[in-house]
Structure formats: C-alpha cells, structure tokens
Design a protein around this motif. Structure first.
Motif, PDB file in Angstrom:
ATOM      1  N   ALA A 171     -17.835  -3.210-118.056  1.00 24.37           N
ATOM      2  CA  ALA A 171     -19.241  -3.394-118.701  1.00 24.37           C
ATOM      3  C   ALA A 171     -19.443  -3.303-119.889  1.00 24.37           C
ATOM      4  CB  ALA A 171     -20.038  -1.812-117.945  1.00 24.37           C
ATOM      5  N   PHE A 172     -20.190  -4.461-120.324  1.00 24.55           N
ATOM      6  CA  PHE A 172     -20.518  -4.546-121.748  1.00 24.55           C
ATOM      7  C   PHE A 172     -21.731  -4.871-122.200  1.00 24.55           C
ATOM      8  CE2 PHE A 172     -19.553  -8.382-119.285  1.00 24.55           C
ATOM      9  CZ  PHE A 172     -20.206  -9.380-119.890  1.00 24.55           C
ATOM     10  N   ILE A 179     -22.642  -6.764-132.676  1.00 22.93           N
ATOM     11  CA  ILE A 179     -21.883  -5.497-132.279  1.00 22.93           C
ATOM     12  C   ILE A 179     -21.908  -5.375-130.745  1.00 22.93           C
ATOM     13  CG2 ILE A 179     -21.527  -2.902-132.256  1.00 22.93           C
ATOM     14  CD1 ILE A 179     -22.503  -2.932-135.257  1.00 22.93           C
ATOM     15  N   ARG A 180     -20.638  -5.132-130.113  1.00 22.53           N
ATOM     16  CA  ARG A 180     -20.799  -5.099-128.578  1.00 22.53           C
ATOM     17  C   ARG A 180     -19.940  -3.704-128.211  1.00 22.53           C
ATOM     18  NH1 ARG A 180     -19.049 -10.190-124.817  1.00 22.53           N
ATOM     19  NH2 ARG A 180     -21.352 -10.461-124.963  1.00 22.53           N
ATOM     20  N   ILE A 181     -20.278  -3.084-127.357  1.00 27.18           N
ATOM     21  CA  ILE A 181     -19.526  -2.076-126.745  1.00 27.18           C
ATOM     22  C   ILE A 181     -19.118  -2.491-125.299  1.00 27.18           C
ATOM     23  CG2 ILE A 181     -20.557  -0.243-128.392  1.00 27.18           C
ATOM     24  CD1 ILE A 181     -22.234   0.687-125.962  1.00 27.18           C
ATOM     25  N   SER A 182     -17.821  -1.844-125.043  1.00 22.86           N
ATOM     26  CA  SER A 182     -17.333  -2.003-123.539  1.00 22.86           C
ATOM     27  C   SER A 182     -16.530  -1.097-123.019  1.00 22.86           C
ATOM     28  CB  SER A 182     -16.945  -3.407-123.299  1.00 22.86           C
ATOM     29  OG  SER A 182     -15.707  -3.333-124.333  1.00 22.86           O
ATOM     30  N   ALA A 183     -16.635  -0.884-121.756  1.00 20.69           N
ATOM     31  CA  ALA A 183     -15.721   0.058-120.950  1.00 20.69           C
ATOM     32  C   ALA A 183     -15.484   0.039-119.499  1.00 20.69           C
ATOM     33  CB  ALA A 183     -16.133   1.495-121.366  1.00 20.69           C
ATOM     34  N   GLY A 184     -14.375   0.352-119.011  1.00 18.78           N
ATOM     35  CA  GLY A 184     -14.143   0.226-117.767  1.00 18.78           C
ATOM     36  C   GLY A 184     -12.754   0.695-117.433  1.00 18.78           C
ATOM     37  N   ILE A 229     -15.075  -1.233-129.139  1.00 18.12           N
ATOM     38  CA  ILE A 229     -16.294  -1.610-129.824  1.00 18.12           C
ATOM     39  C   ILE A 229     -15.766  -2.797-130.823  1.00 18.12           C
ATOM     40  CG2 ILE A 229     -17.765  -0.941-131.594  1.00 18.12           C
ATOM     41  CD1 ILE A 229     -17.380   1.913-131.001  1.00 18.12           C
ATOM     42  N   ASP A 230     -16.440  -4.033-130.556  1.00 10.89           N
ATOM     43  CA  ASP A 230     -16.300  -5.381-131.367  1.00 10.89           C
ATOM     44  C   ASP A 230     -17.431  -5.494-132.242  1.00 10.89           C
ATOM     45  OD1 ASP A 230     -14.006  -6.292-129.779  1.00 10.89           O
ATOM     46  OD2 ASP A 230     -15.435  -6.187-127.919  1.00 10.89           O
ATOM     47  N   TRP A 231     -16.866  -5.897-133.444  1.00 12.11           N
ATOM     48  CA  TRP A 231     -17.842  -6.165-134.607  1.00 12.11           C
ATOM     49  C   TRP A 231     -17.561  -7.621-135.069  1.00 12.11           C
ATOM     50  CZ3 TRP A 231     -17.298  -4.052-140.390  1.00 12.11           C
ATOM     51  CH2 TRP A 231     -18.206  -4.407-140.815  1.00 12.11           C
ATOM     52  N   ALA A 239     -13.836  -7.592-135.950  1.00 14.63           N
ATOM     53  CA  ALA A 239     -12.791  -6.289-135.779  1.00 14.63           C
ATOM     54  C   ALA A 239     -13.098  -5.770-134.720  1.00 14.63           C
ATOM     55  CB  ALA A 239     -13.264  -5.348-137.173  1.00 14.63           C
ATOM     56  N   ASN A 240     -12.046  -5.017-134.373  1.00  9.03           N
ATOM     57  CA  ASN A 240     -12.121  -4.166-133.043  1.00  9.03           C
ATOM     58  C   ASN A 240     -11.524  -2.823-133.035  1.00  9.03           C
ATOM     59  OD1 ASN A 240     -10.277  -3.830-130.484  1.00  9.03           O
ATOM     60  ND2 ASN A 240     -12.189  -4.520-129.898  1.00  9.03           N
ATOM     61  N   LEU A 241     -12.234  -1.758-132.469  1.00 10.68           N
ATOM     62  CA  LEU A 241     -11.790  -0.544-132.316  1.00 10.68           C
ATOM     63  C   LEU A 241     -11.628  -0.200-130.756  1.00 10.68           C
ATOM     64  CD1 LEU A 241     -11.274   2.490-133.323  1.00 10.68           C
ATOM     65  CD2 LEU A 241     -13.668   2.844-133.147  1.00 10.68           C
ATOM     66  N   PHE A 242     -10.472   0.400-130.288  1.00 11.73           N
ATOM     67  CA  PHE A 242     -10.282   0.495-129.075  1.00 11.73           C
ATOM     68  C   PHE A 242      -9.380   1.715-128.597  1.00 11.73           C
ATOM     69  CE2 PHE A 242      -6.873  -2.269-130.601  1.00 11.73           C
ATOM     70  CZ  PHE A 242      -5.734  -1.504-130.238  1.00 11.73           C
ATOM     71  N   GLY A 243      -9.684   2.269-127.664  1.00 13.67           N
ATOM     72  CA  GLY A 243      -9.068   3.410-126.993  1.00 13.67           C
ATOM     73  C   GLY A 243      -8.605   3.382-125.332  1.00 13.67           C
ATOM     74  N   GLU A 244      -7.810   3.866-125.096  1.00 12.75           N
ATOM     75  CA  GLU A 244      -7.242   3.671-123.438  1.00 12.75           C
ATOM     76  C   GLU A 244      -6.622   5.099-123.285  1.00 12.75           C
ATOM     77  OE1 GLU A 244      -5.478   0.432-122.102  1.00 12.75           O
ATOM     78  OE2 GLU A 244      -6.920  -1.051-122.874  1.00 12.75           O
ATOM     79  N   TYR A 245      -6.928   5.227-121.775  1.00 19.94           N
ATOM     80  CA  TYR A 245      -6.069   6.223-121.172  1.00 19.94           C
ATOM     81  C   TYR A 245      -5.607   5.608-119.924  1.00 19.94           C
ATOM     82  CZ  TYR A 245      -4.862  10.216-118.281  1.00 19.94           C
ATOM     83  OH  TYR A 245      -4.200  10.881-117.247  1.00 19.94           O
ATOM     84  N   SER A 246      -4.260   6.053-119.488  1.00 18.82           N
ATOM     85  CA  SER A 246      -3.729   5.520-118.291  1.00 18.82           C
ATOM     86  C   SER A 246      -2.838   6.801-117.594  1.00 18.82           C
ATOM     87  CB  SER A 246      -2.971   4.410-118.177  1.00 18.82           C
ATOM     88  OG  SER A 246      -1.946   4.496-119.155  1.00 18.82           O
TER      89      SER A 246
END
Length: 281
Positions: A171-172, A179-184, A229-231, A239-246
C-alpha cells in the motif's frame, strides 16, 4: 549475542558485475520486445542511467544471527517510457512486455553474489554459493489506486538450480508530491534445489563444518513485512529509507545452519540514493 560488524562492499568488481548482469537481462528482454523494424530501430530514443549506492544493516548471511553494515552500488539502465505507478527495492530487475496501467507483466531477473566461508565463520566448511543470477517473469496488478500486488517466479543460473517465487502487496500513499510512504507483507517460496544450495548440509559439509546433516525439501521460505519512505529530492536525485522484518519458515527454519548457528528472525534497515542521467541514442 548480537554482533554488528562493518564491511564495505562497494568495489569495482561488484559494480562491473552489477552492470554486466543488468545489461544481460535488459538485452534479453529487448530482443524479445524489439519491433518489426529491428533491434537497432528500437534502440534509438531517450534513455536513462541511474547510479547510486545503498547502505544497510542486515544479517551477515541469509539465516545469520550477527549483523553487519554493508554498502553496494546501484546501477539501472533503461529506455524512457511510461513509468510504473509503484516500485519497490525488493523488485527484481524488470522489463515490462505488457502494460495496461492496471496490469503489468514481463521479464524479471536478479543478480546473486557469491557466499562462502569468508563471509561468516558460521559458513566455514559449507560449499560456496557461486556468483550468478536468477531469471524468470513477473506480473503485478493494481486493485486500487493505492495498492500493488506483485508476483515473481525466477530460476537460478549458476548460483543454484532451484526455483524461487516471491509475492508481495504494498500500500502506498503520497504525503506530498516529493514524498511517498509504503508498506506491506511479503512471502517467499523456493524449491528443494534452492534450499539445498543455501541451507542443505551433506555428509562432507557436516564433517567439515560440525553442523548436523540436513536434506531440505521445497516449500515456503519466509514471511514478513516491509516499509519505505521515498523522497524525490530533485528531478534527478532520489533518496530512500527502508526497513524489513522476515521470519524464516519451512526448510529454511529447520536447517541445522539456522537452528545451531543462526536465527529465524531477520531484520534489515538501510538508506539509498541515486542520480539519473538522461541521454539519447
């Protein structure tokens, strides 16, 4: 005990491998998509080249429990045309052959960097994973204006002989024009040949490494969630800041490598930046 080490992987060799692999995948897709006028007619037009870098903190190997900081180059080459509504750093190198706006499908490929005992002590005694790649197809749909569902199926080349399938839903939302935020959520599956390359332990490897023998089957590999978070800093700089858990599951979680020396929980956080050059051919 959690250990965070530092290792810089921005090398000329890796940059060349990245560019060579991307060029190979792009060339294969280009041949399939060339118009009747011929490949050289199709090449003429507006192109872009994106160059940048990614820095991240992640496990020292897939399934590892120790974390390190690594940096790697970003090289992206393509012909300027209709842009996808949404892209993720997890997307394989892609070339669309069918695009209606709401549905896209085409060729997908991924570079695989070598893995051996020099990457982590836990891997000593295990057969190395060679530098190579994965090649296959992708399809994505947009059920709404703010949701993308994407699937990829890829076959290993040189690194392994297995099949990998990734499914994600993102979802974005555009906070501003820049600036765009996204997660899923994400889920991955793999065949036994893939698991054997990364998680299997045969008799010789068991004797050399001290790990228990393990002969994996195929099935689910992991499930998790990611966000970014995309800028768009300027028209050319992003530029991009990202994080993930699996969470490793199935044959990956059951491997003696993970049970005895690693962790099922895999975290990653990082930043990236790219600069785009436009040119004509």
């Amino acid at each position: 005990m959690l250990c965070i080490c530092v290792r810089t992987e921005v090398t000329l060799r890796k940059a060349v491998q990245t560019l060579a692999g991307a060029t190979f995948l792009l060339t294969g897709a280009t041949l399939a998509n060339a118009e009747e006028g011929g490949l050289f007619d199709w090449i003429h037009g507006d192109w872009y080249l994106k160059i940048g870098a990614t820095g991240m903190v992640a496990p020292d190997f897939e399934g590892g429990k120790d974390y390190l900081f690594s940096a790697s180059p970003i090289v992206s080459l393509g012909k300027i045309g209709p842009e996808a509504r949404y892209t993720s750093r997890n997307d394989a190198i892609s070339f669309s052959l069918y695009d209606t706006g709401a549905v896209r499908a085409g060729v997908a490929g991924k570079l695989i960097f070598e893995r051996d005992g020099g990457d982590a002590d836990e891997l000593k005694g295990l057969d190395p994973v060679r530098f190579g790649g994965e090649l296959g197809a992708f399809a994505e749909v947009y059920p709404t204006d703010w949701l993308r569902v994407r699937g990829e199926v890829r076959h290993g080349i040189r690194s392994h002989n297995g099949i990998v399938a990734d499914v994600s839903a993102d979802a974005f939302y555009d906070v501003t024009d820049a600036i765009r935020i996204s997660a899923g959520p994400r889920v991955s599956f793999a065949s036994s040949d893939y698991f054997d390359a990364y998680y299997g332990v045969n008799a010789d490897e068991a004797a050399a490494s001290g790990l228990a023998e393990y002969d994996p089957g195929g099935g689910i590999k992991s499930a998790g969630i990611g966000g970014a978070i995309d800028w768009k800093v300027t028209d050319r700089v992003t530029a991009n800041l990202f994080g993930e858990y699996s969470r490793l599951m199935g044959s990956a979680a059951d491997s003696s490598l993970v049970r005895e020396r690693g962790s099922k929980d895999q975290f990653m956080v990082g930043v990236s930046a790219t600069y785009r050059f436009d040119f004509k051919l």
